[in-house]
Design a protein around this motif. Structure first.
Motif, PDB file in Angstrom:
ATOM      1  N   THR A   1     -37.803   8.169  15.511  1.00 48.29           N
ATOM      2  CA  THR A   1     -36.717   7.485  14.812  1.00 48.29           C
ATOM      3  C   THR A   1     -36.309   6.246  15.595  1.00 48.29           C
ATOM      4  N   ALA A   2     -35.561   5.381  14.943  1.00 47.69           N
ATOM      5  CA  ALA A   2     -35.007   4.184  15.584  1.00 47.69           C
ATOM      6  C   ALA A   2     -33.507   4.373  15.736  1.00 47.69           C
ATOM      7  N   MET A   3     -32.958   3.666  16.711  1.00 43.52           N
ATOM      8  CA  MET A   3     -31.499   3.705  16.865  1.00 43.52           C
ATOM      9  C   MET A   3     -30.867   2.921  15.727  1.00 43.52           C
ATOM     10  N   ALA A   4     -30.023   3.582  14.990  1.00 43.06           N
ATOM     11  CA  ALA A   4     -29.333   2.941  13.873  1.00 43.06           C
ATOM     12  C   ALA A   4     -28.059   3.740  13.612  1.00 43.06           C
ATOM     13  N   ASN A   5     -27.288   3.300  12.642  1.00 43.16           N
ATOM     14  CA  ASN A   5     -26.070   4.009  12.259  1.00 43.16           C
ATOM     15  C   ASN A   5     -26.386   5.269  11.457  1.00 43.16           C
ATOM     16  N   PHE A   6     -27.640   5.488  11.204  1.00 39.90           N
ATOM     17  CA  PHE A   6     -28.094   6.632  10.419  1.00 39.90           C
ATOM     18  C   PHE A   6     -29.466   7.028  10.956  1.00 39.90           C
ATOM     19  N   THR A   7     -29.982   8.147  10.508  1.00 42.65           N
ATOM     20  CA  THR A   7     -31.308   8.585  10.942  1.00 42.65           C
ATOM     21  C   THR A   7     -32.356   7.760  10.204  1.00 42.65           C
ATOM     22  N   PHE A   8     -33.083   6.948  10.968  1.00 45.61           N
ATOM     23  CA  PHE A   8     -34.107   6.085  10.383  1.00 45.61           C
ATOM     24  C   PHE A   8     -35.456   6.455  10.986  1.00 45.61           C
ATOM     25  N   TYR A   9     -36.319   7.018  10.174  1.00 46.13           N
ATOM     26  CA  TYR A   9     -37.625   7.466  10.649  1.00 46.13           C
ATOM     27  C   TYR A   9     -38.597   6.292  10.749  1.00 46.13           C
ATOM     28  N   LEU A  10     -39.163   6.142  11.922  1.00 42.10           N
ATOM     29  CA  LEU A  10     -40.161   5.091  12.149  1.00 42.10           C
ATOM     30  C   LEU A  10     -41.584   5.564  11.899  1.00 42.10           C
ATOM     31  N   TRP A  11     -41.836   6.836  12.056  1.00 41.57           N
ATOM     32  CA  TRP A  11     -43.211   7.330  12.057  1.00 41.57           C
ATOM     33  C   TRP A  11     -44.016   6.975  10.808  1.00 41.57           C
ATOM     34  N   PRO A  12     -43.451   6.919   9.601  1.00 43.11           N
ATOM     35  CA  PRO A  12     -44.305   6.563   8.463  1.00 43.11           C
ATOM     36  C   PRO A  12     -44.899   5.148   8.581  1.00 43.11           C
ATOM     37  N   SER A  13     -44.138   4.223   9.131  1.00 42.73           N
ATOM     38  CA  SER A  13     -44.643   2.853   9.242  1.00 42.73           C
ATOM     39  C   SER A  13     -45.754   2.732  10.273  1.00 42.73           C
ATOM     40  N   ARG A  14     -45.829   3.665  11.205  1.00 40.66           N
ATOM     41  CA  ARG A  14     -46.877   3.629  12.233  1.00 40.66           C
ATOM     42  C   ARG A  14     -48.269   3.793  11.624  1.00 40.66           C
ATOM     43  N   TRP A  15     -48.358   4.378  10.454  1.00 40.70           N
ATOM     44  CA  TRP A  15     -49.658   4.627   9.823  1.00 40.70           C
ATOM     45  C   TRP A  15     -50.256   3.382   9.177  1.00 40.70           C
ATOM     46  N   ALA A  16     -49.465   2.349   8.954  1.00 40.38           N
ATOM     47  CA  ALA A  16     -50.012   1.114   8.371  1.00 40.38           C
ATOM     48  C   ALA A  16     -51.027   0.459   9.304  1.00 40.38           C
ATOM     49  N   LEU A  17     -50.830   0.573  10.603  1.00 38.12           N
ATOM     50  CA  LEU A  17     -51.739  -0.063  11.560  1.00 38.12           C
ATOM     51  C   LEU A  17     -53.132   0.562  11.543  1.00 38.12           C
ATOM     52  N   PRO A  18     -53.278   1.879  11.737  1.00 38.04           N
ATOM     53  CA  PRO A  18     -54.642   2.413  11.701  1.00 38.04           C
ATOM     54  C   PRO A  18     -55.317   2.239  10.341  1.00 38.04           C
ATOM     55  N   VAL A  19     -54.541   2.311   9.271  1.00 34.30           N
ATOM     56  CA  VAL A  19     -55.129   2.092   7.945  1.00 34.30           C
ATOM     57  C   VAL A  19     -55.629   0.657   7.825  1.00 34.30           C
ATOM     58  N   GLY A  20     -54.806  -0.296   8.222  1.00 35.06           N
ATOM     59  CA  GLY A  20     -55.214  -1.700   8.158  1.00 35.06           C
ATOM     60  C   GLY A  20     -56.393  -2.012   9.060  1.00 35.06           C
ATOM     61  N   PHE A  21     -56.389  -1.466  10.275  1.00 44.30           N
ATOM     62  CA  PHE A  21     -57.489  -1.722  11.207  1.00 44.30           C
ATOM     63  C   PHE A  21     -58.779  -1.037  10.750  1.00 44.30           C
ATOM     64  N   ALA A  22     -58.694   0.166  10.197  1.00 45.23           N
ATOM     65  CA  ALA A  22     -59.889   0.849   9.684  1.00 45.23           C
ATOM     66  C   ALA A  22     -60.478   0.074   8.506  1.00 45.23           C
ATOM     67  N   ALA A  23     -59.609  -0.400   7.631  1.00 44.45           N
ATOM     68  CA  ALA A  23     -60.080  -1.203   6.501  1.00 44.45           C
ATOM     69  C   ALA A  23     -60.728  -2.495   6.991  1.00 44.45           C
ATOM     70  N   MET A  24     -60.172  -3.078   8.050  1.00 47.19           N
ATOM     71  CA  MET A  24     -60.746  -4.289   8.631  1.00 47.19           C
ATOM     72  C   MET A  24     -62.135  -4.006   9.195  1.00 47.19           C
ATOM     73  N   CYS A  25     -62.307  -2.893   9.879  1.00 45.46           N
ATOM     74  CA  CYS A  25     -63.629  -2.525  10.403  1.00 45.46           C
ATOM     75  C   CYS A  25     -64.640  -2.367   9.269  1.00 45.46           C
ATOM     76  N   LEU A  26     -64.217  -1.734   8.204  1.00 43.24           N
ATOM     77  CA  LEU A  26     -65.096  -1.562   7.052  1.00 43.24           C
ATOM     78  C   LEU A  26     -65.461  -2.910   6.435  1.00 43.24           C
ATOM     79  N   ALA A  27     -64.507  -3.818   6.355  1.00 41.33           N
ATOM     80  CA  ALA A  27     -64.764  -5.146   5.796  1.00 41.33           C
ATOM     81  C   ALA A  27     -65.722  -5.941   6.695  1.00 41.33           C
ATOM     82  N   ILE A  28     -65.542  -5.858   7.998  1.00 41.97           N
ATOM     83  CA  ILE A  28     -66.451  -6.553   8.916  1.00 41.97           C
ATOM     84  C   ILE A  28     -67.861  -5.993   8.771  1.00 41.97           C
TER      85      ILE A  28
END
Length: 166
Positions: free
Chosen positions: A125-152
């Motif tokens: 989570t991130a520090m905020a006035n409420f519970t804000f989960y960061l972990w779902p956004s962490r998955w955009a990086l491996p998905v984007g990088f894997a897709a980039m490898c496939l494109a290359i």
């Protein structure tokens, strides 16, 4: 046979990621516009707009379209010197650079995957006035990088089939 499969899979993955990135871009525009409108008209704003924009929308908009841009051959490239070389040298350098790209983005994919798994297990989570989960956004990086490898890889196969640098 495998070349066609890799190319069609790469096209599908890249376009799907691009559609997702476009969706996040539209959501970001609507979210920010609504937040500004509410603040201007009623003096109130959405809680968490900054967090959503910074940790979800922007991450997806930056990392998901990488493969699509690669398949369109729209990444920045400078080929002033290479353009004067014979075609076989151009192809050799292109394949060498693509191999380096595969290694680089492969390592980024692997490390960001490990980070995403760790963040998911910890329910990061991130520090905020409420519970804000960061972990779902962490998955955009491996998905984007894997897709980039496939494109290359798809572009490398295409270059070998055409016997010329792309």
């Amino acid at each position: 046979m495998i070349a066609k499969y890799v190319e069609s899979l790469s096209q599908w993955v890249a376009k799907s990621a691009m559609v997702l990135a476009t969706l996040f871009l539209v959501l970001m525009a609507l979210h920010v516009s609504l937040d500004v409108g509410l603040r201007y008209l009623f003096g109130k704003s959405f809680t968490g707009t900054l967090e959503f924009v910074s940790f979800y929308y922007m991450v997806a908009v930056v990392f998901l379209p990488l493969a699509y841009v690669e398949l369109q051959r729209e990444h920045i490239s400078v080929d002033v010197l290479v353009g004067r070389l014979p075609p076989i040298a151009q192809l050799t350098l292109y394949l060498f650079a693509s191999t380096l790209g595969l290694l680089y983005f492969g390592m980024l994919c692997y490390q960001s995957y490990l980070d995403a798994v760790r963040a998911t297990v910890r329910m990061e989570t991130a520090m905020a006035n409420f519970t804000f989960y960061l972990w779902p956004s962490r998955w955009a990086l491996p998905v984007g990088f894997a897709a980039m490898c496939l494109a290359i890889l798809a572009n490398m196969i295409k270059a070998l089939q055409q016997r010329q640098a792309l």
